[in-house]
Design an enzyme around this catalytic site. Structure first.
Site, mmCIF file in Angstrom:
data_model
loop_
_atom_site.group_PDB
_atom_site.id
_atom_site.type_symbol
_atom_site.label_atom_id
_atom_site.label_comp_id
_atom_site.label_asym_id
_atom_site.label_seq_id
_atom_site.Cartn_x
_atom_site.Cartn_y
_atom_site.Cartn_z
ATOM 1 N N LYS A 190 4.996 47.449 35.940
ATOM 2 C CA LYS A 190 5.604 48.730 36.311
ATOM 3 C C LYS A 190 4.900 49.370 37.510
ATOM 4 O O LYS A 190 5.548 49.807 38.466
ATOM 5 C CB LYS A 190 5.559 49.668 35.106
ATOM 6 C CG LYS A 190 5.863 51.119 35.396
ATOM 7 C CD LYS A 190 5.768 51.963 34.152
ATOM 8 C CE LYS A 190 4.365 52.002 33.602
ATOM 9 N NZ LYS A 190 3.427 52.741 34.484
ATOM 10 N N ASP A 228 6.743 58.206 37.572
ATOM 11 C CA ASP A 228 6.152 57.204 36.682
ATOM 12 C C ASP A 228 6.265 57.666 35.224
ATOM 13 O O ASP A 228 6.285 58.869 34.951
ATOM 14 C CB ASP A 228 4.681 57.011 37.061
ATOM 15 C CG ASP A 228 4.043 55.820 36.360
ATOM 16 O OD1 ASP A 228 4.772 54.933 35.883
ATOM 17 O OD2 ASP A 228 2.797 55.781 36.296
ATOM 18 N N GLU A 229 6.317 56.729 34.298
ATOM 19 C CA GLU A 229 6.337 57.019 32.848
ATOM 20 C C GLU A 229 7.406 58.060 32.507
ATOM 21 O O GLU A 229 7.170 59.024 31.763
ATOM 22 C CB GLU A 229 4.966 57.516 32.376
ATOM 23 C CG GLU A 229 3.819 56.549 32.623
ATOM 24 C CD GLU A 229 3.803 55.374 31.652
ATOM 25 O OE1 GLU A 229 4.785 55.183 30.913
ATOM 26 O OE2 GLU A 229 2.808 54.623 31.654
ATOM 27 N N ARG A 271 0.626 45.339 22.533
ATOM 28 C CA ARG A 271 -0.758 45.463 23.033
ATOM 29 C C ARG A 271 -1.470 44.112 22.987
ATOM 30 O O ARG A 271 -2.524 43.939 23.604
ATOM 31 C CB ARG A 271 -1.566 46.461 22.196
ATOM 32 C CG ARG A 271 -1.105 47.918 22.154
ATOM 33 C CD ARG A 271 -0.817 48.488 23.501
ATOM 34 N NE ARG A 271 0.610 48.337 23.824
ATOM 35 C CZ ARG A 271 1.105 48.393 25.051
ATOM 36 N NH1 ARG A 271 0.307 48.551 26.082
ATOM 37 N NH2 ARG A 271 2.407 48.259 25.259
ATOM 38 N N GLN A 278 9.119 52.553 24.733
ATOM 39 C CA GLN A 278 7.756 53.050 24.543
ATOM 40 C C GLN A 278 7.703 54.581 24.581
ATOM 41 O O GLN A 278 6.664 55.162 24.866
ATOM 42 C CB GLN A 278 6.822 52.462 25.604
ATOM 43 C CG GLN A 278 6.681 50.949 25.514
ATOM 44 C CD GLN A 278 5.644 50.404 26.481
ATOM 45 O OE1 GLN A 278 4.452 50.625 26.337
ATOM 46 N NE2 GLN A 278 6.121 49.674 27.482
#
Length: 684
Positions: A49, A240-241, A639, A271
């Site tokens: 990303k 971002d995010e 993860r 997420q």
């Protein structure tokens, strides 16, 4: 008559310096080189990303976009700096004109320039959380609210309430009903404090952290000239995010992009796990609706995990209805090890399994620091902390301080310590300072009076027997803590709670005979500490879960001294096992899944995968809440790079009901059996 004058783009290098097709995979390349307009980039876990965003900035610069016309919004200033540093390393040009940083840092920059338009001169003070709490407490006092009459939320809690109102853009009554229902009877007083707080900030030319965005957005909405200036400046906006944005952050972006709509938002809807702190999952889900004609790019090539783990991850998220469907594809080769599903008898056996497997992994040359144990809630790790401590395995807790060192745990155990040893000055002072109107000075005076009364009891006990081991008379028939408590003088503000303390101490140690530790903890919480926690902690429900778990842990001890000795020994062993900050760095990572987002490890254990634990009991009532829990499970799974262990105990101790049968998490049942390996654990 006006004249039209066209500014030509400054000449750039005759050739593009970066071979984007060679540097990026096909999916990344498509997103990076997309035409202007609204762009939604769904970047799966481990798919690069940050690389995509960085190269997009470089691509804009190489195509003649002035750095001053680019706005890069991130969730940490560090992330923005890292991206811009990478851009600088990619291109031989000055990109320092780019506005890059967090929403709040950008808001601060705008407000410093133009805040006078809404009554905030550029020299305003930004309060930190401590300043904000102090100012709110001062406002509460000036509002004539008497803490002797009502349990009013403390400054920290009010700050959190006001912050949620700003960031979710919900009316305060709706917010209280949803997150703080026990404060609804105080609604009008809280609203009055909120209004006074706003006036106080204005009169002192001060802003809090949330104001940096809220006041800036308000300024843009009220002053078209200022808004037009920034709309012209920021021709390209990158975020971002995006899945973690809240309502006001989305509105801020939409306001700036209203004319040109050149917005690239990057994130992963799978997420989105922060609704509890105000993030709005609908922002990313409904982006194509708010920006008709938006191009949607999916980046699904995963560079982190082996194929076996990605197959489980894809299966884990597939049951969610609200999502942009995608399938992570591996770039790594198989390691022929399927993720393990491990059923254990109870939490203690689960801890033994994890600890033993960690030692085996270390023998297989896996660094302890490359191993993580993830859980839904902090209290899930209690038994594991004990087991790791017993085996001398160093660990560090990413999700906060160690369980038994948390303030609320030490608060409640202070009552138990006073019953066990009335001469425990530290515990006595901690206990009484939990009551309204008692600060350090009052606690010192009360301790002196208490200590003096203990001396009297000790002298009489010594005259009556040679072998008195408890000089205060604890254990003697008819001994009452309450009598000695009520014989002491306290201020009018503390009278009611002081009487409650006397009653509670007699309840947990009737006639001087302590009840079992688990029963004592339950009584202390219900009689005194629950009310205290509600007004003092913003995460009251999580702390209450911890205290319930403390009562569960205490069930294994019948004797109060054995219980307290074990706690003390655990703390000391923990201190020895903890990695030295300056020296030893190798330690197993214990973390909540929320805290582990963005991290990766060679091996991951996800523990307590039982219905009611993970997913949490509170999430089982609504589809939205359950889907967020499933996204949380997906984050946990992704993860892991090489090995993954999914564990659940069959039995769980409950403070009020003894042992309870646990059902495996519904998330485990959604994973096809062929993708995992069942481990049958037996005792040697």
């Amino acid at each position: 008559m006006s004249r039209q004058y066209t500014l030509q783009r400054a000449p750039t290098s005759s050739s593009i310096h970066i071979d984007y097709a060679a540097e990026l995979n096909e999916q990344q390349f498509a997103a990076v080189t997309a035409a202007p307009g609204p762009l939604l980039v769904i970047a799966g876990a481990g798919s690069g990303k940050t690389r995509t965003l960085t190269y997009r900035v470089a691509y804009l610069l190489e195509n003649g976009i002035d750095p001053r016309n680019i706005l890069l919004l991130t969730f940490t200033n560090k992330a923005a700096r890292q991206m811009l540093d990478r851009v600088a390393n990619l291109l031989p040009m000055d990109a320092s004109g780019i506005w890059g940083g967090t929403f709040h840092s950008i808001g601060n920059r705008m407000l410093r320039r133009h805040g006078s338009a809404i009554g905030y001169p550029s020299g305003f003070t930004i309060m930190d959380r401590e300043d904000q709490k102090d100012l709110i407490n001062a406002v509460v006092a000036s509002a004539g609210i008497d803490p002797k009459e009502i349990r009013f939320p403390k400054g920290d809690v009010l700050a959190d309430i006001f912050s949620f109102v700003v960031n979710t853009e919900k009316p305060i009554e709706e917010l209280l009903a949803e997150k703080f229902p026990y404060f609804l009877p105080l609604l009008e007083r809280i609203k009055d404090v909120q209004q006074r707080y706003e006036k106080k900030k204005k009169s002192t030319n001060s802003v809090d952290f949330d104001d940096l965005l809220e006041k800036t957005l308000s300024m843009l909405q009220q002053h078209e000239g200022i808004c037009s200036f920034y709309r012209r400046q920021f021709q390209f906006i990158l975020v971002d995010e995006y899945q973690d944005t809240n309502k006001i952050q989305a509105d801020f972006i939409d306001t700036l992009a209203l004319d040109h709509k050149n917005v690239m938002v990057v994130g992963d809807d799978a997420q989105s796990i922060y609704s509890w702190r105000g993030a709005n999952f609908q922002n990313i889900l409904e982006f194509p609706k708010r920006y008709p004609g938006a191009q949607v790019f999916k980046i699904e090539m995963n560079y982190r995990s082996v194929p076996e783990i990605l197959e489980v991850a894809n299966a884990a998220i597939s049951a969610n209805v609200q999502q942009f469907r995608k399938s992570l594809s591996p770039t790594r080769e198989s390691n022929a090890v399927k993720p393990a599903v491990v059923a254990l008898n109870d939490g203690s056996e689960q801890a033994q399994f994890v600890a033993q497997r960690i030692l085996e992994l270390r023998d297989e040359d896996v660094d302890l620091s490359d191993i993580a144990v993830l859980y839904r809630a902090h209290y899930h790790a209690v038994e594991l902390q004990l087991e790791l401590s017993r085996r001398g395995i160093p660990y560090q807790i990413t999700s906060g301080i160690r369980f038994f060192e948390q303030a609320h745990i030490k608060d409640v155990t202070s009552f138990v310590r006073v019953v066990a040893n009335p001469r425990d000055e530290v515990a006595f002072k901690r206990m009484v300072k939990l009551l309204p109107g008692i600060g350090n000075r009052s606690a010192e005076n009360l301790w002196n009076a208490w200590d003096k009364s203990l001396g009297t009891v000790a002298a009489s006990a010594d005259r009556g027997s040679e072998d008195v081991t408890t000089p205060t008379g604890i254990g003697d028939p008819g001994y009452k803590f309450g009598e000695r408590i009520l014989a002491m003088n306290v201020g009018a503000r503390s009278k009611k709670s002081w009487s409650q303390l006397a009653h509670t101490l007699d309840e947990i140690a009737p006639g001087g005979q302590p009840n079992p530790p688990s029963e004592m903890i339950t009584s202390i919480v219900e009689a005194i500490y629950d009310d205290y926690a509600k007004v003092n902690f913003t995460n009251y429900e999580l702390r209450r879960e911890d205290l319930n778990q403390l009562a569960v842990f205490a069930r294994q001890f019948k004797d109060i001294h054995e219980f307290l000795s074990q706690l003390a020994l655990i703390s000391n062993v923990d201190a020895e096992a903890a990695p030295n900050q300056a020296g030893e760095k190798e330690a197993v990572n214990l973390s909540s899944v929320h805290q582990a987002k963005g991290l990766e490890f060679h091996t991951v254990f996800v523990i307590w995968l039982s219905d009611g634990m993970f997913p949490s009991a509170r999430s089982l009532d609504t589809r939205d809440a359950l889907e967020e829990e499933r996204r949380l499970f997906y984050v946990a799974v992704t993860r892991a790079r090489d090995e993954l262990y999914l564990t659940y105990p069959h039995m769980r101790l409950n403070a009020g009901y003894g042992e309870m049968l646990q059902r495996p998490s519904r998330f485990l049942k959604e994973i096809p059996n062929a993708l995992v390996e069942d481990w049958q654990v037996r005792k040697g």
